[in-house]
Motif scaffolding. Structure first.
Motif, short mmCIF file in Angstrom:
data_model
loop_
_atom_site.label_atom_id
_atom_site.label_comp_id
_atom_site.label_asym_id
_atom_site.label_seq_id
_atom_site.Cartn_x
_atom_site.Cartn_y
_atom_site.Cartn_z
N ASN A 210 0.81 -1.20 0.00
CA ASN A 210 0.00 0.00 0.00
C ASN A 210 0.85 1.26 0.00
O ASN A 210 1.86 1.35 0.69
N LEU A 211 0.42 2.24 -0.80
CA LEU A 211 0.89 3.61 -0.74
C LEU A 211 -0.35 4.49 -0.65
O LEU A 211 -1.26 4.36 -1.47
N GLY A 212 -0.42 5.38 0.33
CA GLY A 212 -1.58 6.24 0.46
C GLY A 212 -2.51 5.79 1.58
O GLY A 212 -2.11 5.06 2.48
N ASP A 213 -3.77 6.23 1.51
CA ASP A 213 -4.67 5.95 2.62
C ASP A 213 -5.86 5.06 2.26
O ASP A 213 -6.90 5.11 2.92
N SER A 214 -5.72 4.24 1.22
CA SER A 214 -6.69 3.16 1.00
C SER A 214 -6.42 2.09 2.05
O SER A 214 -5.36 2.05 2.66
N ARG A 215 -7.37 1.20 2.26
CA ARG A 215 -7.20 0.18 3.30
C ARG A 215 -7.68 -1.18 2.83
O ARG A 215 -8.76 -1.31 2.23
N ALA A 216 -6.87 -2.19 3.08
CA ALA A 216 -7.26 -3.58 2.81
C ALA A 216 -7.80 -4.19 4.10
O ALA A 216 -7.17 -4.11 5.16
N VAL A 217 -8.98 -4.80 4.00
CA VAL A 217 -9.62 -5.42 5.16
C VAL A 217 -10.01 -6.85 4.81
O VAL A 217 -10.60 -7.09 3.76
N LEU A 218 -9.66 -7.77 5.67
CA LEU A 218 -10.02 -9.17 5.49
C LEU A 218 -11.23 -9.50 6.35
O LEU A 218 -11.25 -9.21 7.55
N GLY A 219 -12.25 -10.07 5.73
CA GLY A 219 -13.42 -10.52 6.48
C GLY A 219 -13.27 -12.00 6.81
O GLY A 219 -13.10 -12.82 5.93
N ARG A 220 -13.32 -12.31 8.09
CA ARG A 220 -13.17 -13.70 8.52
C ARG A 220 -14.45 -14.15 9.22
O ARG A 220 -14.86 -13.56 10.22
N ALA A 221 -15.07 -15.20 8.71
CA ALA A 221 -16.31 -15.72 9.29
C ALA A 221 -16.00 -16.57 10.52
O ALA A 221 -15.09 -17.41 10.50
N VAL A 222 -16.75 -16.34 11.58
CA VAL A 222 -16.63 -17.14 12.81
C VAL A 222 -17.76 -18.16 12.80
O VAL A 222 -18.93 -17.83 12.97
N LYS A 223 -17.41 -19.42 12.57
CA LYS A 223 -18.43 -20.46 12.40
C LYS A 223 -19.30 -20.61 13.63
O LYS A 223 -20.51 -20.85 13.55
N ALA A 224 -18.71 -20.46 14.81
CA ALA A 224 -19.46 -20.70 16.05
C ALA A 224 -20.58 -19.69 16.24
O ALA A 224 -21.66 -20.04 16.76
N THR A 225 -20.36 -18.46 15.83
CA THR A 225 -21.36 -17.40 16.06
C THR A 225 -22.02 -16.90 14.79
O THR A 225 -23.06 -16.25 14.85
N GLY A 226 -21.40 -17.15 13.64
CA GLY A 226 -21.94 -16.66 12.38
C GLY A 226 -21.57 -15.22 12.07
O GLY A 226 -21.92 -14.70 11.01
N GLU A 227 -20.85 -14.56 12.97
CA GLU A 227 -20.46 -13.18 12.73
C GLU A 227 -19.23 -13.13 11.81
O GLU A 227 -18.53 -14.12 11.62
N VAL A 228 -19.01 -11.95 11.24
CA VAL A 228 -17.86 -11.73 10.37
C VAL A 228 -16.95 -10.71 11.04
O VAL A 228 -17.37 -9.59 11.35
N LEU A 229 -15.69 -11.08 11.24
CA LEU A 229 -14.71 -10.19 11.83
C LEU A 229 -13.96 -9.45 10.74
O LEU A 229 -13.55 -10.05 9.74
N ALA A 230 -13.76 -8.15 10.91
CA ALA A 230 -12.99 -7.33 9.97
C ALA A 230 -11.57 -7.19 10.50
O ALA A 230 -11.36 -6.69 11.60
N ILE A 231 -10.60 -7.65 9.72
CA ILE A 231 -9.19 -7.62 10.12
C ILE A 231 -8.44 -6.69 9.18
O ILE A 231 -8.36 -6.94 7.98
N GLN A 232 -7.88 -5.61 9.71
CA GLN A 232 -7.16 -4.64 8.90
C GLN A 232 -5.81 -5.22 8.49
O GLN A 232 -5.04 -5.70 9.32
N LEU A 233 -5.51 -5.18 7.17
CA LEU A 233 -4.29 -5.78 6.65
C LEU A 233 -3.24 -4.74 6.21
O LEU A 233 -2.10 -5.11 5.95
N SER A 234 -3.63 -3.49 6.11
CA SER A 234 -2.69 -2.47 5.63
C SER A 234 -2.75 -1.25 6.54
O SER A 234 -3.71 -1.04 7.27
N ALA A 235 -1.69 -0.45 6.49
CA ALA A 235 -1.61 0.78 7.26
C ALA A 235 -1.72 1.97 6.33
O ALA A 235 -1.18 1.96 5.22
N GLU A 236 -2.42 3.03 6.77
CA GLU A 236 -2.58 4.22 5.94
C GLU A 236 -1.42 5.19 6.11
O GLU A 236 -0.85 5.31 7.19
N HIS A 237 -1.10 5.87 5.02
CA HIS A 237 -0.07 6.91 5.03
C HIS A 237 -0.79 8.25 4.88
O HIS A 237 -0.87 8.81 3.79
#
Length: 256
Positions: A166-193
């Motif tokens: 990454n260059l700049g302030d866009s952001r990559a986010v990974l959505g991970r499904a939690v099978k036990a609860t059915g919720e989706v966790l958002a995990i930030q993969l990049s840092a903004e500049h």
């Protein structure tokens, strides 16, 4: 709420060979005002889709999705590439990245017989140097091109590994499904500049200790030299090379 958001962002990919937003019935795309979208179908690492919402009538942003096109001499085709290029000051830089970054990545992947952090770094550097050459050629006739730039966010999936650059302030986010609860966790993969972030402002000041105006608070917003918020990008040559930060560009830079 989540269901409505998923419907809004569902299935939006336009092939990289057609870099403009205007859709057609032949392409199978849909357009609703400044929103366009199109089903992308299956790719080597699963289903992928993209959405584009234009901020204005001139589209300064580009997005790219390539699959099965990154190859080494030994393993053959593999991998999926996703690029998001958030342009500013004009469309030239984001379009240049869209046309060249992936090609550089393919070349370096082939030369080094596989994907790596070094391959991605070399592809970014080659793209930056290529755009600088373009600015140098066009500067006498089109000085405003020196003030055009783009964020550059890339994700590469291959061999069970996700590479994010990454260059700049866009952001990559990974959505991970939690099978036990059915919720989706958002995990930030990049840092903004972005200099609105204290640590980024401190980094800029440490890199430019002799420039008291490297970061300026303007209209309650922190900006590099009082002009833009991002501290890293492709392009924005007028902030990187002194020879391009002079007349006639000054008169052509739009007010911040």
């Amino acid at each position: 709420m989540l269901s409505g958001l998923m419907k809004f962002l569902r299935a939006c990919f336009r092939p990289s060979s057609d870099r403009y937003v205007h859709t057609s019935s032949e392409a199978g795309g849909r357009q609703d005002g400044l929103l366009w979208y199109k089903d992308s179908g299956q790719h080597i690492n699963g289903e992928f889709s993209m959405a584009v919402v234009q901020a204005n009538n001139l589209l300064e942003d580009q997005s790219q999705l390539e699959s099965g096109c990154l190859s080494s001499h030994e393993s053959g085709p593999y991998g999926t590439f996703v690029g998001v290029y958030d342009g500013h000051g004009g469309p030239e830089t984001s379009r240049y990245i869209n046309d060249h970054l992936f090609q550089h990545l393919k070349r370096f992947t082939s030369e080094q017989q596989g994907m790596s952090v070094d391959v991605i770094l070399k592809a970014y550097q080659a793209t930056e140097e290529g755009f600088l050459s373009l600015v140098t050629k066009q500067w006498p006739m089109k000085p405003q091109i020196a003030a055009v730039g783009s964020c550059c966010l890339v994700g590469v999936i291959c061999g069970g590994t996700i590479y994010v650059a990454n260059l700049g302030d866009s952001r990559a986010v990974l959505g991970r499904a939690v099978k036990a609860t059915g919720e989706v966790l958002a995990i930030q993969l990049s840092a903004e500049h972005n200099v609105c972030i204290e640590s980024v402002r401190q980094e800029m000041k440490s890199l430019h200790p002799d420039d008291s105006q490297i970061v300026v608070l303007k209209h309650n917003v922190w900006r590099v030299k009082g002009l833009i918020q991002i501290s890293k990008s492709i392009g924005d040559v007028y902030l990187k090379k002194a020879e391009f930060n002079r007349e006639p560009l000054y008169k052509k830079i739009p007010p911040s």
